[in-house]
Write a protein that holds these residues in place. Structure first.
Motif, short mmCIF file in Angstrom:
data_model
loop_
_atom_site.label_atom_id
_atom_site.label_comp_id
_atom_site.label_asym_id
_atom_site.label_seq_id
_atom_site.Cartn_x
_atom_site.Cartn_y
_atom_site.Cartn_z
N PRO A 1 41.42 0.46 -9.36
CA PRO A 1 42.90 0.48 -9.39
C PRO A 1 43.51 -0.54 -10.35
CG PRO A 1 42.11 0.69 -7.14
CD PRO A 1 40.90 0.43 -7.98
N ALA A 2 42.77 -1.61 -10.61
CA ALA A 2 43.31 -2.65 -11.50
C ALA A 2 43.12 -2.32 -12.98
CB ALA A 2 42.66 -4.00 -11.20
N THR A 3 42.33 -1.29 -13.30
CA THR A 3 42.05 -1.00 -14.70
C THR A 3 42.98 0.10 -15.19
OG1 THR A 3 40.34 0.61 -14.07
CG2 THR A 3 39.65 -1.64 -14.45
N PRO A 4 43.59 -0.09 -16.38
CA PRO A 4 44.54 0.89 -16.88
C PRO A 4 43.85 2.06 -17.57
CG PRO A 4 44.37 -0.92 -18.41
CD PRO A 4 43.48 -1.27 -17.24
N LEU A 5 44.61 3.11 -17.83
CA LEU A 5 44.12 4.19 -18.67
C LEU A 5 43.83 3.62 -20.06
CD1 LEU A 5 46.64 7.02 -17.72
CD2 LEU A 5 44.26 6.79 -16.96
N GLY A 6 42.84 4.19 -20.70
CA GLY A 6 42.48 3.67 -22.02
C GLY A 6 41.37 2.65 -21.97
N THR A 7 40.81 2.40 -20.78
CA THR A 7 39.67 1.49 -20.66
C THR A 7 38.54 2.19 -19.92
OG1 THR A 7 40.50 0.55 -18.59
CG2 THR A 7 41.14 -0.56 -20.62
N ALA A 8 37.34 1.69 -20.09
CA ALA A 8 36.16 2.21 -19.41
C ALA A 8 35.48 1.07 -18.67
CB ALA A 8 35.19 2.85 -20.42
N LEU A 9 35.05 1.33 -17.45
CA LEU A 9 34.45 0.31 -16.59
C LEU A 9 32.98 0.64 -16.34
CD1 LEU A 9 34.98 -2.25 -14.87
CD2 LEU A 9 35.49 -0.72 -12.95
N TYR A 10 32.12 -0.36 -16.56
CA TYR A 10 30.68 -0.21 -16.35
C TYR A 10 30.21 -1.27 -15.35
CZ TYR A 10 30.81 2.56 -20.66
OH TYR A 10 31.10 3.51 -21.61
N GLU A 11 29.08 -1.01 -14.74
CA GLU A 11 28.50 -1.94 -13.77
C GLU A 11 27.00 -2.06 -14.02
OE1 GLU A 11 27.86 -2.35 -8.91
OE2 GLU A 11 29.37 -0.98 -9.70
N ALA A 12 26.44 -3.24 -13.77
CA ALA A 12 25.01 -3.46 -13.93
C ALA A 12 24.54 -4.53 -12.97
CB ALA A 12 24.67 -3.86 -15.37
N THR A 13 23.30 -4.44 -12.57
CA THR A 13 22.63 -5.51 -11.83
C THR A 13 21.39 -5.93 -12.62
OG1 THR A 13 21.34 -3.92 -10.52
CG2 THR A 13 23.44 -4.67 -9.59
N PHE A 14 21.01 -7.19 -12.45
CA PHE A 14 19.84 -7.70 -13.17
C PHE A 14 19.33 -8.93 -12.42
CE2 PHE A 14 23.77 -9.27 -15.01
CZ PHE A 14 23.59 -10.65 -15.04
N PRO A 15 18.03 -9.23 -12.54
CA PRO A 15 17.51 -10.43 -11.88
C PRO A 15 18.17 -11.68 -12.45
CG PRO A 15 15.73 -8.99 -12.61
CD PRO A 15 16.99 -8.47 -13.23
N THR A 16 18.54 -12.60 -11.57
CA THR A 16 19.17 -13.83 -12.06
C THR A 16 18.21 -14.57 -12.98
OG1 THR A 16 20.15 -15.94 -11.43
CG2 THR A 16 18.38 -15.10 -10.01
N PRO A 17 18.72 -15.07 -14.11
CA PRO A 17 17.85 -15.85 -14.99
C PRO A 17 17.59 -17.27 -14.49
CG PRO A 17 20.06 -15.73 -15.90
CD PRO A 17 20.05 -14.85 -14.69
N ALA A 18 18.28 -17.67 -13.42
CA ALA A 18 18.03 -19.01 -12.86
C ALA A 18 16.61 -19.07 -12.32
CB ALA A 18 19.03 -19.30 -11.74
N GLY A 19 15.92 -20.13 -12.64
CA GLY A 19 14.53 -20.24 -12.22
C GLY A 19 14.26 -21.54 -11.48
N GLY A 20 12.99 -21.75 -11.16
CA GLY A 20 12.56 -23.00 -10.55
C GLY A 20 13.21 -23.27 -9.21
N ARG A 21 13.65 -24.51 -9.01
CA ARG A 21 14.22 -24.92 -7.74
C ARG A 21 15.55 -24.24 -7.46
NH1 ARG A 21 13.99 -31.37 -7.71
NH2 ARG A 21 14.79 -31.01 -5.61
N VAL A 22 16.29 -23.88 -8.52
CA VAL A 22 17.54 -23.17 -8.31
C VAL A 22 17.28 -21.79 -7.73
CG1 VAL A 22 19.61 -22.26 -9.42
CG2 VAL A 22 18.64 -24.43 -10.18
N PHE A 23 16.31 -21.09 -8.30
CA PHE A 23 15.96 -19.77 -7.77
C PHE A 23 15.50 -19.88 -6.32
CE2 PHE A 23 12.95 -16.38 -6.87
CZ PHE A 23 13.63 -15.25 -7.31
#
Length: 265
Positions: free
Chosen positions: A18-40
């Protein structure tokens, strides 16, 4: 500086928000977080898969004049608020009208947007977490570090990754998102516009004196420190009474060095 991981997000076009106007295209993606080590390791399983939305002018594909990565503020679950902020700039018709208006300095070409969902938020929120109320202080640190690393990887993708070719890049955020945006700008290897909106220099004011103070469980957080202070005082008094302030100071310093008292942490 550590190398920024290269992403290859599999963007899938989704129904317009609803927040996107006509004339735009919306895409979605998921991916593994690049954070590694203790953060992961500190991230719950639900937060280890990153999620993002890409808003581009209709027909522009995944390459245009500019692209801004928008980062979440406190409690900003999902893309709705940031899509509403980014949508006018992604609409070629709106930017053309504003650029033609007198005395207005607006982009002449539309600007794409990447909306990153932060760890611990939205679909990345672990079970049992109520809204944005993180269970541990360390969760806030993991959230921030992972957000910064994911944003840097998305910017590297936008600069010329798989299927992307944006000539100008930026990062923006509101409140907590503005703090993270400043961190990203400081670590980015190339030119990067930065718009930190309502961003403090530190989160300490919000948690210690501001709106988040009543929502913080201060008693369990401060009780170990209070106990350590009592132990230090008792040791100093007992040792000094036995004949020597120098011996009391040595005992305290030895205990701190051994980690028995977490002073200054």
């Amino acid at each position: 500086a550590a190398a920024i991981p290269r992403l290859s997000p599999a963007w899938t076009r989704v129904r317009a928000h609803p927040a996107t106007p006509l004339g735009t295209a919306l895409y979605e993606a998921t991916f593994p977080t690049p954070a590694g080590g203790r953060v992961f390791d500190a991230l719950p399983p639900e937060s280890r898969t990153a999620r993002a939305w890409l808003l581009v002018p209709e027909g522009a594909g995944r390459g245009s004049d500019g692209c801004v990565v928008h980062l979440a503020g406190t409690g900003d679950h999902g893309p709705a608020r940031r899509l509403a902020l980014a949508a006018p700039l992604a609409d070629a018709r709106w930017t053309a009208r504003r650029a033609a208006a007198p005395h207005h300095h607006h982009p002449r070409r539309p600007i794409a947007a990447v909306i990153l969902e932060s760890p611990f938020y939205g679909s990345r929120r672990p079970p049992g977490q109520a809204g944005a109320k993180l269970g541990r202080v360390s969760d806030l640190l993991a959230l921030g570090r992972a957000t910064v690393e994911e944003a840097l990887a998305l910017l590297a993708w936008a600069a010329g990754g798989s299927g992307a070719d944006f000539s100008r890049l930026g990062v923006a955020g509101l409140s907590m998102g503005g703090v993270h945006a400043g961190m990203v700008a400081g670590l980015a290897p190339g030119p990067l516009a930065c718009a930190p909106l309502l961003a403090p220099r530190s989160a300490a004011a919000a948690f210690c004196d501001g709106a988040l103070w009543p929502a913080t469980a201060w008693r369990p957080l401060t009780s170990p420190a209070d106990g350590a202070r009592r132990d230090v005082l008792q040791t100093v008094l007992a040792t000094a009474a036995g004949g020597g302030a120098a011996r009391a100071a040595e005992s305290v310093l030895a205990a701190v060095a051994a980690g028995a008292w977490p002073l200054g942490r």
